[in-house]
Each structure stands twice: as structure tokens, then as C-alpha cells.
Design a protein around this motif. Structure first.
Motif, PDB file in Angstrom:
ATOM      1  N   ASP A 118       0.705   4.432  -2.594  1.00 15.76           N
ATOM      2  CA  ASP A 118       0.293   5.501  -2.144  1.00 15.76           C
ATOM      3  C   ASP A 118       1.559   6.771  -3.078  1.00 15.76           C
ATOM      4  O   ASP A 118       1.179   7.770  -3.152  1.00 15.76           O
ATOM      5  CB  ASP A 118       0.644   5.566  -0.746  1.00 15.76           C
ATOM      6  N   GLY A 119       2.471   5.810  -3.044  1.00 19.48           N
ATOM      7  CA  GLY A 119       3.927   6.535  -3.669  1.00 19.48           C
ATOM      8  C   GLY A 119       3.630   6.669  -5.105  1.00 19.48           C
ATOM      9  O   GLY A 119       3.681   7.856  -5.555  1.00 19.48           O
ATOM     10  N   GLN A 161       0.782  -1.222   0.027  1.00 21.97           N
ATOM     11  CA  GLN A 161       0.060   0.015   0.004  1.00 21.97           C
ATOM     12  C   GLN A 161       0.840   1.353  -0.133  1.00 21.97           C
ATOM     13  O   GLN A 161       0.436   2.369  -0.478  1.00 21.97           O
ATOM     14  CB  GLN A 161      -1.061  -0.152   1.294  1.00 21.97           C
ATOM     15  N   TRP A 162       2.114   1.102   0.846  1.00 22.01           N
ATOM     16  CA  TRP A 162       2.794   2.520   0.687  1.00 22.01           C
ATOM     17  C   TRP A 162       3.309   2.756  -0.608  1.00 22.01           C
ATOM     18  O   TRP A 162       3.802   3.989  -0.984  1.00 22.01           O
ATOM     19  CB  TRP A 162       3.976   2.094   1.801  1.00 22.01           C
ATOM     20  N   LEU A 163       3.678   1.729  -1.583  1.00 19.86           N
ATOM     21  CA  LEU A 163       4.015   1.905  -2.911  1.00 19.86           C
ATOM     22  C   LEU A 163       3.025   2.595  -3.692  1.00 19.86           C
ATOM     23  O   LEU A 163       3.341   3.315  -4.568  1.00 19.86           O
ATOM     24  CB  LEU A 163       4.848   0.611  -3.543  1.00 19.86           C
TER      25      LEU A 163
END
Length: 264
Positions: free
Chosen positions: A181-182, A177-179
Motif C-alpha cells: 500500500d505504501g 500488504q502495508w508495504l
């Protein structure tokens, strides 16, 4: 399955396959994200959706280009997939392009690298034909060399559209998920970077009046992007006409001066 029929999938796949061939040869624009997404939108019955997706993704690569062995995110194939799936599911085009479109474009970079490596097989065979003077063999290997390029674009488009949104969601679930969001953040920042790169190449310091005019038209007068572009086209034509008219006028003046000297 999505609401796309097999003929639609084949048409979109064929464009994706041939688009990269066009980019490497005639370069009439088939590999451009805007034109490819527009075509996809026409095929699925929503050209407006295709223009929005294509424009959004194209803005992320303003000022960027692939030279030599460099590979950049494949926004063309990802844009066609995003347009087709987003149009039939009713997803917001800008949000869908900035998330799924950017993520797929980054993943497809690896396929571009694979195509380059696969293409060298044919080129090495062509080298052997050079040693023996087999010109027909050289020509054949160069023609066969387009296959890896076309497949690197056509296959992902075909399978992702064939199996539909479920396969896309499966691929996206693999990405943290962090990727994701990136990718969304990059989708918002990259257009700004692209415009900044373009402004470095444009004669902004010599002609700042046009930049100010475009800003006023867009920010204060609410003129849409197409309207500002058309006004910019008129300004460009005026500058071009003045630049080409000046040497012609100078030539006439010199010719007149020469005639006067001859009369004296």
C-alpha cells in the motif's frame, strides 16, 4: 509460463543487459524507462502499453539521479517486466506500474548495490596491472567490469519473464500488504515531488507566463500532454532564437559604430 516466447524474453533481456552499459558509457538513452518500456511493448505487440508504463514509472523519478555510489530504484528493469507481463495478462498499465512496478524497482536497488561491489573485484586486479604497466590487462579488467552491471539488470528480467506472473506473485506475497500500500501511495506522490524538484531548477520566477500557459492549456482547454509539450517546445525555440540573435545584433551595431568612427 506466460504467453511470451523465448525469443521475446531474450530480446527484452538483452536490452536490459545493455541498457545499463549504455547509461555508464555512451548514454544514448537505452536505460531510460520510457524508451526501454516502449521497446518491450513493441516486442510483445503492445507499444502503447509500454509507453504508459514507462511514462508512469519515469514520473516517479523526475529530478532524481544516481551520483557516485548512490543507488535509486531501478525503474527500467521493473518497467520492462511490468510491461511484458501486464501486456500479456491485460492488467491496467497505470495500476500495474504503480504497484508491481514500484515494488520491483525498490527490490532491484539491492542488485544495483551488489553489482557495484562485484565490480570492485575487477578494478582491484586492474590496480595490480597498473603497478606492472600491463595496459592490456587494465583494458581487459575494465571490459570485464561491465559484466556485473549487465547481469544485475538482465538476470532478474530473464527469470521473472521466463517463469512468468507466478514468480512475480510469489515475490510480491513476501512483501507485507502495508508495504505494498505504501508503494502504491508513493507511486501517486512521487510524480508531484519530481515536478516540484524540476520547478526549483527552472526559471519559473523569471518566466511565469509559460507555467500559466501550460496550466490553462491542460486544465481548461483539455490539451493532452503531448500537445502542451509541443507548444512548450515552440516557446523554447523562440526563447533560444531571441537569446542567440541578441548578441549577433549587438555585434553588428558595434561594428557599424566602429566604421562610423573610422569615417570621422
Amino acid at each position: 509460463m506466460t504467453d511470451l516466447n523465448f525469443l521475446q524474453i531474450l530480446l527484452i533481456t538483452a536490452w536490459a543487459f545493455w541498457g545499463i552499459i549504455d547509461a555508464l558509457s555512451w548514454n544514448v538513452g537505452m536505460n531510460g524507462a520510457i524508451l526501454a518500456c516502449l521497446f518491450t511493448g513493441v516486442v510483445v505487440g503492445n507499444p502503447t502499453y509500454g509507453l504508459i508504463v514507462g511514462g508512469t514509472l519515469q514520473m516517479t523519478q523526475l529530478g532524481a539521479g544516481t551520483y557516485g555510489g548512490a543507488s535509486i530504484p531501478n525503474i527500467t528493469s521493473s518497467g520492462m517486466i511490468t510491461t511484458a507481463l501486464g501486456a500479456v495478462t491485460g492488467a491496467d498499465p497505470v495500476t500495474f506500474a504503480a504497484s508491481i512496478g514500484i515494488a520491483l524497482a525498490a527490490l532491484f536497488t539491492q542488485l544495483d548495490i551488489l553489482a557495484r561491489f562485484s565490480n570492485t573485484v575487477f578494478q582491484h586486479i586492474a590496480d595490480k596491472y597498473v603497478e606492472t604497466g600491463n595496459t592490456k590487462g587494465i583494458e581487459l579488467m575494465n571490459h570485464l567490469g561491465i559484466i556485473p552491471w549487465g547481469l544485475s539488470r538482465g538476470l532478474p528480467v530473464f527469470f521473472l519473464l521466463l517463469f512468468g506472473e507466478g514468480l512475480v506473485n510469489t515475490l510480491m506475497s513476501i512483501i507485507p500488504q502495508w508495504l505494498m500500500d505504501g508503494f502504491k501511495l508513493a507511486g501517486g506522490l512521487l510524480p508531484v515531488v519530481g515536478f516540484a524538484i524540476l520547478l526549483r531548477y527552472l526559471p519559473v520566477q523569471k518566466k511565469p507566463q509559460y507555467v500559466i500557459l501550460g496550466f490553462v492549456l491542460s486544465a481548461y482547454m483539455g490539451v493532452p500532454v503531448l500537445g502542451v509539450s509541443l507548444i512548450g517546445l515552440v516557446a523554447a525555440l523562440l526563447v533560444f532564437q531571441n537569446a542567440t540573435a541578441a548578441p549577433a545584433t549587438a555585434g553588428v551595431s558595434l561594428e557599424s559604430k566602429g566604421d562610423d568612427d573610422y569615417e570621422e
